[in-house]
Motif scaffolding. Sequence first.
Motif, mmCIF file in Angstrom:
data_model
loop_
_atom_site.group_PDB
_atom_site.id
_atom_site.type_symbol
_atom_site.label_atom_id
_atom_site.label_comp_id
_atom_site.label_asym_id
_atom_site.label_seq_id
_atom_site.Cartn_x
_atom_site.Cartn_y
_atom_site.Cartn_z
ATOM 1 N N LEU A 27 0.825 -1.211 0.000
ATOM 2 C CA LEU A 27 0.000 0.000 0.000
ATOM 3 C C LEU A 27 0.859 1.262 0.000
ATOM 4 N N ALA A 28 1.939 1.241 0.767
ATOM 5 C CA ALA A 28 2.821 2.407 0.826
ATOM 6 C C ALA A 28 3.373 2.731 -0.556
ATOM 7 N N GLU A 29 3.740 1.705 -1.309
ATOM 8 C CA GLU A 29 4.254 1.926 -2.656
ATOM 9 C C GLU A 29 3.169 2.520 -3.561
ATOM 10 N N ILE A 30 1.974 1.955 -3.491
ATOM 11 C CA ILE A 30 0.865 2.452 -4.311
ATOM 12 C C ILE A 30 0.499 3.888 -3.942
ATOM 13 N N LEU A 31 0.474 4.182 -2.629
ATOM 14 C CA LEU A 31 0.011 5.475 -2.134
ATOM 15 C C LEU A 31 1.138 6.505 -2.018
ATOM 16 N N ASP A 32 2.373 6.091 -2.349
ATOM 17 C CA ASP A 32 3.538 6.968 -2.303
ATOM 18 C C ASP A 32 3.758 7.551 -0.904
ATOM 19 N N ILE A 33 3.714 6.676 0.095
ATOM 20 C CA ILE A 33 4.021 7.033 1.479
ATOM 21 C C ILE A 33 4.949 5.953 2.032
ATOM 22 N N THR A 34 5.429 6.117 3.257
ATOM 23 C CA THR A 34 6.278 5.083 3.850
ATOM 24 C C THR A 34 5.397 4.073 4.587
ATOM 25 N N PRO A 35 5.853 2.829 4.681
ATOM 26 C CA PRO A 35 5.074 1.828 5.419
ATOM 27 C C PRO A 35 4.801 2.230 6.869
ATOM 28 N N ASN A 36 5.710 2.997 7.471
ATOM 29 C CA ASN A 36 5.518 3.439 8.852
ATOM 30 C C ASN A 36 4.325 4.375 9.013
ATOM 31 N N GLU A 37 3.877 4.971 7.912
ATOM 32 C CA GLU A 37 2.738 5.880 7.955
ATOM 33 C C GLU A 37 1.401 5.144 7.942
ATOM 34 N N ILE A 38 1.448 3.838 7.791
ATOM 35 C CA ILE A 38 0.219 3.051 7.727
ATOM 36 C C ILE A 38 0.018 2.286 9.031
ATOM 37 N N ASP A 39 -1.050 2.612 9.720
ATOM 38 C CA ASP A 39 -1.450 1.873 10.915
ATOM 39 C C ASP A 39 -2.261 0.671 10.432
ATOM 40 N N PRO A 40 -1.830 -0.560 10.760
ATOM 41 C CA PRO A 40 -2.539 -1.748 10.282
ATOM 42 C C PRO A 40 -4.010 -1.821 10.696
ATOM 43 N N SER A 41 -4.419 -1.022 11.685
ATOM 44 C CA SER A 41 -5.818 -1.054 12.113
ATOM 45 C C SER A 41 -6.660 0.042 11.445
ATOM 46 N N THR A 42 -6.042 0.845 10.583
ATOM 47 C CA THR A 42 -6.762 1.894 9.880
ATOM 48 C C THR A 42 -7.585 1.296 8.740
ATOM 49 N N PRO A 43 -8.864 1.625 8.659
ATOM 50 C CA PRO A 43 -9.661 1.146 7.526
ATOM 51 C C PRO A 43 -9.006 1.575 6.206
ATOM 52 N N LEU A 44 -8.962 0.659 5.271
ATOM 53 C CA LEU A 44 -8.268 0.916 4.015
ATOM 54 C C LEU A 44 -8.844 2.097 3.250
ATOM 55 N N ASP A 45 -10.152 2.335 3.371
ATOM 56 C CA ASP A 45 -10.721 3.480 2.667
ATOM 57 C C ASP A 45 -10.203 4.809 3.231
ATOM 58 N N HIS A 46 -9.794 4.822 4.496
ATOM 59 C CA HIS A 46 -9.204 6.036 5.080
ATOM 60 C C HIS A 46 -7.819 6.303 4.507
ATOM 61 N N LEU A 47 -7.223 5.264 3.910
ATOM 62 C CA LEU A 47 -5.925 5.409 3.261
ATOM 63 C C LEU A 47 -6.062 5.737 1.773
ATOM 64 N N GLY A 48 -7.302 5.823 1.309
ATOM 65 C CA GLY A 48 -7.532 6.118 -0.090
ATOM 66 C C GLY A 48 -7.757 4.896 -0.959
ATOM 67 N N VAL A 49 -7.875 3.725 -0.338
ATOM 68 C CA VAL A 49 -8.109 2.504 -1.106
ATOM 69 C C VAL A 49 -9.554 2.499 -1.591
ATOM 70 N N ASP A 50 -9.726 2.315 -2.893
ATOM 71 C CA ASP A 50 -11.047 2.232 -3.492
ATOM 72 C C ASP A 50 -11.156 0.909 -4.246
ATOM 73 N N SER A 51 -12.196 0.746 -5.034
ATOM 74 C CA SER A 51 -12.402 -0.528 -5.724
ATOM 75 C C SER A 51 -11.276 -0.816 -6.718
ATOM 76 N N ALA A 52 -10.772 0.205 -7.391
ATOM 77 C CA ALA A 52 -9.666 -0.012 -8.333
ATOM 78 C C ALA A 52 -8.396 -0.442 -7.591
ATOM 79 N N THR A 53 -8.105 0.209 -6.475
ATOM 80 C CA THR A 53 -6.938 -0.154 -5.680
ATOM 81 C C THR A 53 -7.089 -1.565 -5.125
#
Length: 101
Positions: A27-53
């Motif tokens: 996800l970090a690669e797709i979203l152009d952020i670092t893996p440390n910026e992703i909390d594993p408990s954050t809903p994916l849609d809050h990270l910008g994940v949509d149906s295409a992602t």
Amino acid sequence: MNNRTALSAPAVELSHEAVVDWITAFLAEILDITPNEIDPSTPLDHLGVDSATTLVICAGFREELGIQVRPRDVFDHFTADALARRLTGPLTGTGPLPAGV
């Protein structure tokens, strides 16, 4: 045994931590952020994940880990932690199926 909502099992057994790490790095690669910026408990849609992602995530699982994951599986387990728990959880009647089933 054909269960359309089940996940396919990987060729090798993966740990929960390894799958969470893979999901966050992917996800970090797709979203152009670092893996440390992703909390594993954050809903994916809050990270910008949509149906295409989600389709890209499913393709990544298949290509990089050998796991057949359907978009519905991602939507039903919509955090990195929940999806990893589902993929690494104990096999049940609705659990992972061998690849190609």
